[in-house]
Design a protein around this motif. Structure first.
Motif, PDB file in Angstrom:
ATOM      1  N   SER A  26      -5.771  -1.842  39.200  1.00  0.00           N
ATOM      2  CA  SER A  26      -5.877  -0.523  38.307  1.00  0.00           C
ATOM      3  C   SER A  26      -6.779  -1.107  36.606  1.00  0.00           C
ATOM      4  O   SER A  26      -6.563  -2.292  36.194  1.00  0.00           O
ATOM      5  CB  SER A  26      -4.642   0.340  38.264  1.00  0.00           C
ATOM      6  OG  SER A  26      -4.812   1.596  37.447  1.00  0.00           O
ATOM      7  N   CYS A  62     -14.450   1.465  35.959  1.00  0.00           N
ATOM      8  CA  CYS A  62     -15.247   1.742  37.760  1.00  0.00           C
ATOM      9  C   CYS A  62     -15.987   0.600  37.764  1.00  0.00           C
ATOM     10  O   CYS A  62     -16.342   0.697  39.110  1.00  0.00           O
ATOM     11  CB  CYS A  62     -15.705   3.192  37.206  1.00  0.00           C
ATOM     12  SG  CYS A  62     -14.519   4.247  37.078  1.00  0.00           S
ATOM     13  N   CYS A  75     -16.230   8.618  35.105  1.00  0.00           N
ATOM     14  CA  CYS A  75     -14.969   7.758  35.506  1.00  0.00           C
ATOM     15  C   CYS A  75     -14.921   7.089  34.312  1.00  0.00           C
ATOM     16  O   CYS A  75     -15.347   6.193  34.269  1.00  0.00           O
ATOM     17  CB  CYS A  75     -16.152   6.890  36.924  1.00  0.00           C
ATOM     18  SG  CYS A  75     -15.225   6.383  37.951  1.00  0.00           S
ATOM     19  N   VAL A 135     -10.530   2.895  38.292  1.00  0.00           N
ATOM     20  CA  VAL A 135     -10.045   3.041  39.420  1.00  0.00           C
ATOM     21  C   VAL A 135      -8.739   3.036  39.438  1.00  0.00           C
ATOM     22  O   VAL A 135      -8.279   1.715  39.188  1.00  0.00           O
ATOM     23  CB  VAL A 135     -11.678   2.316  39.402  1.00  0.00           C
ATOM     24  CG1 VAL A 135     -11.440   1.087  39.321  1.00  0.00           C
ATOM     25  CG2 VAL A 135     -11.616   1.759  41.256  1.00  0.00           C
ATOM     26  N   ARG A 170      -7.302   0.921  43.383  1.00  0.00           N
ATOM     27  CA  ARG A 170      -7.726   0.110  44.783  1.00  0.00           C
ATOM     28  C   ARG A 170      -6.123  -1.111  45.382  1.00  0.00           C
ATOM     29  O   ARG A 170      -5.972  -1.060  44.525  1.00  0.00           O
ATOM     30  CB  ARG A 170      -8.800  -0.648  44.788  1.00  0.00           C
ATOM     31  CG  ARG A 170      -9.184  -1.707  43.470  1.00  0.00           C
ATOM     32  CD  ARG A 170      -9.852  -1.839  43.129  1.00  0.00           C
ATOM     33  NE  ARG A 170     -10.758  -3.142  41.976  1.00  0.00           N
ATOM     34  CZ  ARG A 170     -11.354  -4.019  42.893  1.00  0.00           C
ATOM     35  NH1 ARG A 170     -12.325  -4.152  43.576  1.00  0.00           N
ATOM     36  NH2 ARG A 170     -11.573  -4.996  41.381  1.00  0.00           N
ATOM     37  N   PHE A 218     -11.492   6.529  42.976  1.00  0.00           N
ATOM     38  CA  PHE A 218     -12.309   7.222  41.274  1.00  0.00           C
ATOM     39  C   PHE A 218     -11.777   8.241  40.928  1.00  0.00           C
ATOM     40  O   PHE A 218     -12.355   9.158  41.389  1.00  0.00           O
ATOM     41  CB  PHE A 218     -13.929   6.433  42.294  1.00  0.00           C
ATOM     42  CG  PHE A 218     -14.696   4.951  41.764  1.00  0.00           C
ATOM     43  CD1 PHE A 218     -14.658   4.301  40.740  1.00  0.00           C
ATOM     44  CD2 PHE A 218     -14.839   5.232  43.270  1.00  0.00           C
ATOM     45  CE1 PHE A 218     -14.887   3.158  41.764  1.00  0.00           C
ATOM     46  CE2 PHE A 218     -15.556   3.642  43.864  1.00  0.00           C
ATOM     47  CZ  PHE A 218     -15.269   2.920  43.624  1.00  0.00           C
ATOM     48  N   ASN A 219     -12.069   7.847  39.487  1.00  0.00           N
ATOM     49  CA  ASN A 219     -11.338   8.953  38.658  1.00  0.00           C
ATOM     50  C   ASN A 219     -12.643   9.377  38.234  1.00  0.00           C
ATOM     51  O   ASN A 219     -12.757   9.080  37.468  1.00  0.00           O
ATOM     52  CB  ASN A 219      -9.674   8.721  38.218  1.00  0.00           C
ATOM     53  CG  ASN A 219      -9.144   9.783  36.976  1.00  0.00           C
ATOM     54  OD1 ASN A 219     -10.156  10.738  37.104  1.00  0.00           O
ATOM     55  ND2 ASN A 219      -8.154   9.813  36.829  1.00  0.00           N
ATOM     56  N   TYR A 263     -11.738  13.495  41.986  1.00  0.00           N
ATOM     57  CA  TYR A 263     -11.768  12.196  42.829  1.00  0.00           C
ATOM     58  C   TYR A 263     -12.326  11.799  43.930  1.00  0.00           C
ATOM     59  O   TYR A 263     -12.657  12.671  44.817  1.00  0.00           O
ATOM     60  CB  TYR A 263     -10.568  12.139  43.500  1.00  0.00           C
ATOM     61  CG  TYR A 263      -9.110  11.920  42.439  1.00  0.00           C
ATOM     62  CD1 TYR A 263      -8.526  11.161  41.740  1.00  0.00           C
ATOM     63  CD2 TYR A 263      -7.836  13.141  42.344  1.00  0.00           C
ATOM     64  CE1 TYR A 263      -7.871  11.007  40.632  1.00  0.00           C
ATOM     65  CE2 TYR A 263      -7.398  13.477  41.242  1.00  0.00           C
ATOM     66  CZ  TYR A 263      -7.386  12.484  40.512  1.00  0.00           C
ATOM     67  OH  TYR A 263      -6.113  12.371  39.385  1.00  0.00           O
TER      68      TYR A 263
END
Length: 312
Positions: free
Chosen positions: A150, A154, A171, A174, A176, A193-194, A246
């Protein structure tokens, strides 16, 4: 001279009276129709007495009574038809109509995924990838989670103009993970992605494909160890999709590092599993659980494309 006394008139001979007819016996005809016998407005005994008094009026009584019966039956039929129609339109008690997936778990005090203003809690790796085994569908083999990550930047999960685009659109996070497919033949990196709001997420979605096609950036996979370097270096299939603010994405490569073909059916299945089923229906739906997520789910895949390996 005295008048003669007139003779007393002789009484007229009695007129013969007609012999009364024998009283009619009990009727032997078939009983009245059942629909007439059970209709309240008609009183058959009163009708019969009136027939005897009015003689020829009996035919009118039958006609009027029959019309009344037909009218009552017609009204009753309309009432029954209206009742049946109402029952058809209204679900029976205990039955529920199937609502949309997003609305099914919605509640008044839930989370709206359209914007970070209404969905302020940051994502966490534990929320998105909670264990080492990831079961997408009950009864199906699990993906193995090799590494999670985390970041508030991004740009660590994208390169070139794609990274710049995500930063420009707000953004700020992120989350993943890198996983191995159940059969071990594919490696993948998937995440969320936020972005600021649904509009910014949709703008990012629309710009990603031309940037990939023109090789202006890529989504690099995240290697977990030396055995998984292929996910970061090899050519890959990429998919992405928007839900609320998102942007969900997934990068799939062959575990042996060989070039992945555009018609790799297993890669397509993995993209669908991770983006649509897991990240959208499981992770984000769980976040919106009890909330009115007004942004509807987009198609199973907003976009898929290929990207060359690092350095190619």
């Amino acid at each position: 001279m005295p008048q003669p006394t007139p003779a007393a008139p002789q009484p007229a001979p009695p007129v013969p009276q007609p012999t009364p007819a024998a009283a009619p016996g009990p009727e032997t005809s078939a009983p009245p129709d059942a629909s007439v016998r059970t209709t309240d407005p008609l009183d058959l005994s009163r009708t019969r007495r009136a027939d005897h008094r009015r003689g020829g009026g009996r035919a009118w009584q039958v006609l009027i009574g029959g019309a009344a019966v037909l009218m009552l039956l017609a009204l009753t039929g309309l009432a029954v038809a209206a009742l049946l129609d109402d029952r058809t339109a209204t679900p029976q008690a205990g039955q529920q109509s199937t609502p949309p997936v997003v609305e099914q778990s919605a509640a008044a005090d839930g989370t709206d995924l359209d914007s970070r203003d209404t969905d302020q809690a940051a994502l966490t790796a534990k929320e998105v990838f909670p264990g080492q085994q990831l079961v997408v569908t009950d009864g199906q083999p699990a993906y193995r989670v090799l590494k999670t990550h985390s970041s508030g930047s991004c740009a660590v999960a994208a390169t070139g103009e794609i990274a710049d685009l995500l930063v420009r659109l707000g953004c700020n996070q992120v989350v993943r993970a890198t996983l191995r497919s159940p059969d071990g033949d594919h490696l993948l990196t998937a995440g969320l992605f936020n972005l600021t709001d649904v509009a910014s997420a949709q703008r990012a979605r629309d710009r990603i494909r031309p940037m990939l096609d023109e090789r202006q950036g890529r989504f690099p996979g995240m290697a977990a160890d030396k055995d998984t370097e292929a996910v970061a270096k090899a050519a890959a299939r990429v998919g992405w999709q928007v839900r609320g603010h998102y942007l969900a994405y997934c990068v799939v490569t062959r575990a042996d590092g060989e070039r992945i073909s555009s018609d790799d059916s297993k890669a397509r299945d993995i993209l669908y599993d991770m983006i649509e089923v897991y990240l959208n229906r499981n992770v984000l739906e769980r976040r919106a659980n009890g909330g009115a997520a007004s942004q509807p789910t987009d198609g199973a895949s907003d976009g898929t494309a290929g990207q060359n390996g690092a350095g190619n």
